[in-house]
Enzyme design. Structure first.
Site, PDB file in Angstrom:
ATOM      1  N   ASP A   1      -7.911  -4.845  -0.728  1.00  0.00           N
ATOM      2  CA  ASP A   1      -8.327  -5.493  -1.974  1.00  0.00           C
ATOM      3  C   ASP A   1      -8.069  -6.990  -1.966  1.00  0.00           C
ATOM      4  OD1 ASP A   1      -9.252  -3.162  -3.440  1.00  0.00           O
ATOM      5  OD2 ASP A   1      -7.154  -2.547  -3.458  1.00  0.00           O
TER       6      ASP A   1
ATOM      7  N   HIS B   1       0.842  -1.191   0.000  1.00  0.00           N
ATOM      8  CA  HIS B   1       0.000   0.000   0.000  1.00  0.00           C
ATOM      9  C   HIS B   1       0.875   1.237   0.000  1.00  0.00           C
ATOM     10  CE1 HIS B   1      -2.960   2.977   1.472  1.00  0.00           C
ATOM     11  NE2 HIS B   1      -3.829   2.202   0.853  1.00  0.00           N
TER      12      HIS B   1
END
Length: 451
Positions: free
Chosen positions: A391, A332
């Site tokens: 995700d 991320h």
């Protein structure tokens, strides 16, 4: 088609192919220039942190501390209006997402009476304007529901008596109509797509007062209208987790940029939808699904950790799957040690998988997470820190809910619309300057100037 038409067609194809090569060649910027002139590509500093371009009171994302030039990884934390996401989840009631929408828009959580009034207002806006469904959705279906959502938003401009007003009371009404209407638009957009392109039966269910957003979505996309409490609560959790992520994410920043020009709400939100449609933003969980499907297809026993690790290494080397060298769902831009959304969602995914008899699949995702961390440490050293992002598990949860993949990103938009509207209001009331960054010209006569 006559002979002349065929010649023109062939000439057109040859001409376009040649010009495409020219266009690509003459618009390519040498990567060395970015380093030479210290250009902040992607509005990122050299250490990966984001370039600060403004202020926000809506949400904040914490993944590291930064002191005296030293960046130190920490466990990820996410705040909506200064309230940590874990606390919001723990105290979420029957209408958890609706209370979050209220918080994002108005800066405080509603009490029970206020939430009841707010739900009545949202219920009043869930049904679409007369003839809108037939003319805008059914008569011009799209293969992509995000495309249909974006078009529908722009058409709603024509149904507004004050579409260009910048009065906050008018913008608030527009925002509430969009927030309430998104679930209906994406549900009907999907039904139209499934009917016209996939030759499935067409069924449209009107939203029902008193159900709330998550339950209405399940009610409208399922032919039998049935869902369990666990399914409803899980989707409500997903909506909460996707509702806000600070002002620096691509779609929220798009909302700020477009709103700063003084344009209308429909144009600003439509632009945000276009941003979220991109595979690097809202479409990331679809890439996770594709990667996992590829793993299942190529490993006879994907529960074998040793074989799975070897295959993940091959994915990372760009040898298999899409050959991009990426393990989707891992890493991320801000979070380092952990993504709090992924931590929360992983627990709910496990609960739902157990209820659905699909724990073997859950273990696959769990193993992808842990083995990827091992691989990165082995290749880049023990100091290398990477975490699963939301995700990795969100697409799996959507599958457990029997939600078609065409709705993965539209559901993200349905959650994030509240944040976009809040960021639009924040931009309009706080910062009256149009956002205008500079691009350095590389034309010979202007190499020493920035305008």
């Amino acid at each position: 088609m006559n002979t002349k038409d065929w010649l023109i067609q062939d000439l057109k194809e040859d001409w376009l192919e040649d010009r495409a090569v020219k266009a690509e060649k003459n618009n390519k910027i040498d990567k060395g220039f970015y380093k030479q002139y210290d250009i902040k590509q992607g509005l990122r500093n050299s250490d990966g942190t984001g370039v600060v371009v403004g202020f926000t009171k809506i949400g904040s994302v914490h993944g590291y501390t930064y002191c005296d030039g030293v960046k130190t990884p920490i466990e990820g934390r996410l705040f909506y209006r200064d309230i940590e996401i874990d606390d919001l989840i723990k105290n979420a009631g029957k209408f958890g997402f609706e209370s979050i929408v209220y918080l994002l828009l108005f800066g405080e959580l509603p009490d029970e009476e206020e939430l009841e009034k707010f739900n009545v207002i949202l219920d009043g806006f869930r049904k679409l304007p007369p003839h809108f469904t037939e003319n805008t959705i059914l008569n011009s279906p799209s293969r992509d529901v995000m495309n249909k959502l974006q078009r529908a938003i722009l058409v709603l401009y024509s149904y507004d008596d004050y579409p260009d007003s910048l009065d906050i009371n008018k913008i608030l009404i527009q925002s509430l109509k969009l927030i309430a209407g998104f679930p209906t638009i994406i549900a009907y957009g999907y039904q139209a797509k499934a009917h016209y392109f996939d030759e499935q039966s067409l069924y449209l269910h009107n939203p029902v007062d008193g159900l709330g957003t998550a339950a209405n979505i399940l009610h409208m996309i399922r032919s039998n209208n049935k869902y369990t409490k666990l399914e409803k609560d899980t989707l409500d959790l997903l909506l909460i987790l996707h509702a806000e992520h600070g002002g620096g994410n691509n779609s929220a920043f798009t909302t700020h940029v477009v709103s700063s020009s003084g344009t209308d709400t429909y144009s600003a939100v439509g632009a945000a939808v276009g941003s979220l449609k991109g595979p690097k933003h809202g479409g990331a969980n679809l890439r996770v699904k594709s990667m996992v499907d590829n793993i299942k297809e190529n490993l006879a026993d994907y529960s074998d950790k040793e074989e799975l690790k070897k295959y993940l290494e091959r994915i990372l080397m760009g040898e298999v799957f899409d050959q991009k060298g990426l393990i989707y769902g891992m890493g991320h831009a801000v979070y380092t040690k952990s993504d709090p959304r992924a931590v929360i969602l992983k627990e709910k995914a496990k609960e739902l998988a157990a209820a659905k008899g699909r724990m073997e699949e859950f273990e696959l995702y769990h193993n992808i997470e842990n083995l990827t961390k091992e691989i990165f440490k082995e290749k880049r050293g023990d100091d290398c820190i990477i975490c699963a992002n939301v995700d990795l598990y969100s697409g799996f949860v959507y599958q457990l809910l029997n939600i078609p993949k065409e709705l993965f990103t539209p559901l993200f938009a349905t959650a994030r619309i509240a944040s976009w509207c809040a960021h639009r209001i924040e931009q309009l009331v706080s910062d009256h300057k149009i956002i205008r960054p500079a691009y350095k010209s590389l034309n010979n006569e202007e190499k020493c100037t920035i305008r």
